[in-house]
Write an enzyme that holds these catalytic residues in place. Structure first.
Site, PDB file in Angstrom:
ATOM      1  CG  HIS A 124      -0.798  -0.303   2.826  1.00 26.00           C
ATOM      2  ND1 HIS A 124       0.261  -1.553   3.011  1.00 26.00           N
ATOM      3  CD2 HIS A 124       0.040   0.759   3.403  1.00 26.00           C
ATOM      4  CE1 HIS A 124       0.861  -1.726   4.200  1.00 26.00           C
ATOM      5  NE2 HIS A 124       0.997  -0.080   4.614  1.00 26.00           N
TER       6      HIS A 124
ATOM      7  CG  HIS B  10       1.442   5.503   3.612  1.00 26.08           C
ATOM      8  ND1 HIS B  10       0.095   5.167   5.675  1.00 26.08           N
ATOM      9  CD2 HIS B  10       1.917   3.823   4.066  1.00 26.08           C
ATOM     10  CE1 HIS B  10       0.447   3.977   5.950  1.00 26.08           C
ATOM     11  NE2 HIS B  10       1.131   3.987   5.180  1.00 26.08           N
TER      12      HIS B  10
HETATM   13  P1  5GP Z   1       1.840   0.205   7.301  1.00 27.42           P
HETATM   14  O1  5GP Z   1       2.187  -1.358   6.986  1.00 27.42           O
HETATM   15  O2  5GP Z   1       2.428   1.252   6.516  1.00 27.42           O
HETATM   16  O3  5GP Z   1       3.047   0.463   8.629  1.00 27.42           O
HETATM   17  O4  5GP Z   1       0.622   1.179   7.228  1.00 27.42           O
HETATM   18  C1  5GP Z   1      -0.829   0.375   7.924  1.00 27.42           C
HETATM   19  C2  5GP Z   1      -1.927   1.782   7.308  1.00 27.42           C
HETATM   20  O5  5GP Z   1      -3.147   0.325   7.433  1.00 27.42           O
HETATM   21  C3  5GP Z   1      -1.712   1.958   8.471  1.00 27.42           C
HETATM   22  O6  5GP Z   1      -2.055   3.302   8.201  1.00 27.42           O
HETATM   23  C4  5GP Z   1      -3.262   1.521   9.418  1.00 27.42           C
HETATM   24  O7  5GP Z   1      -3.913   2.505  10.186  1.00 27.42           O
HETATM   25  C5  5GP Z   1      -4.066   1.639   8.249  1.00 27.42           C
HETATM   26  N1  5GP Z   1      -5.048   0.011   8.343  1.00 27.42           N
HETATM   27  C6  5GP Z   1      -4.727  -0.778   9.094  1.00 27.42           C
HETATM   28  N2  5GP Z   1      -6.023  -1.752   9.257  1.00 27.42           N
HETATM   29  C7  5GP Z   1      -6.729  -1.306   8.151  1.00 27.42           C
HETATM   30  C8  5GP Z   1      -8.104  -0.582   7.831  1.00 27.42           C
HETATM   31  O8  5GP Z   1      -8.849  -2.119   8.356  1.00 27.42           O
HETATM   32  N3  5GP Z   1      -9.093  -0.533   7.873  1.00 27.42           N
HETATM   33  C9  5GP Z   1      -8.270   1.229   6.937  1.00 27.42           C
HETATM   34  N4  5GP Z   1      -9.010   1.743   6.164  1.00 27.42           N
HETATM   35  N5  5GP Z   1      -6.752   1.448   7.436  1.00 27.42           N
HETATM   36  C10 5GP Z   1      -6.432   0.255   7.884  1.00 27.42           C
END
Ligand code: 5GP
Ligand code: ZN
Length: 140
Positions: free
Chosen positions: A102, A104
């Site tokens: 993903h 950001h």
């Molecule tokens: P990373 O893996 O890059 O550290 O970040 C994962 C991102 O996914 C985080 O910013 C978190 O808030 C977001 N996230 C995790 N679970 C969910 C979810 O169920 N729904 C949404 N919309 N975002 C999520």
């Protein structure tokens, strides 16, 4: 298209759990981050399950960023931030939490104090930089 039963983003893509959708097409989905670092924080994900950039094909990776560039302009118009950070973490060593790739988009405001503002200052070792560059070029 590969989908992982235990992946939260695959469940969102399949409509099994809800999200606040911004945009979608055949290959990608953009939705609001559930725990925003700042107003307007959103994510762009491929619909197919890839964990990191290392597994993903370059064309699809490019398509994510092309969509993000369009969405960024909408965020800029809607939220009017002072700037934005675009980031994409690969692997636990890079603090990736959700193992479905993903990107950001985090709108930034002066003084927001987010811990993603600047690189740690380190002095570069040019011999090392050149020798690593040589190794990378040899793999391309
Ligand atoms: P990373 O893996 O890059 O550290 O970040 C994962 C991102 O996914 C985080 O910013 C978190 O808030 C977001 N996230 C995790 N679970 C969910 C979810 O169920 N729904 C949404 N919309 N975002 C999520
Ligand atoms: Zn997934």
């Amino acid at each position: 298209m590969s989908s992982h039963d235990d992946c939260i983003f695959c469940k969102i893509i399949a409509g099994k759990i809800p999200c606040t959708k911004i945009y979608e097409n055949d290959s990608l989905l953009a939705f609001m981050d559930i725990n925003p670092l700042n107003t307007g924080h959103l994510l762009v994900v491929p619909k197919e399950h890839f964990e990191t950039v290392f597994e993903m094909n370059p064309e699809l990776y490019g398509a994510l960023y092309a969509a993000l560039a369009t969405i960024a302009k909408a965020v800029q118009a809607a939220v009017q931030p002072d700037g934005a950070t675009v980031m994409q973490l690969n692997g636990e060593a890079a603090s990736q939490v959700v193992p479905h790739l993903h990107v950001h988009l985090v709108p930034r405001t002066f003084g927001d104090g987010l811990p993603i503002s600047s690189w740690q200052e380190k002095s570069g070792d040019m011999d090392n930089i050149r020798s690593v560059a040589e190794k990378i070029r040899a793999q391309l």
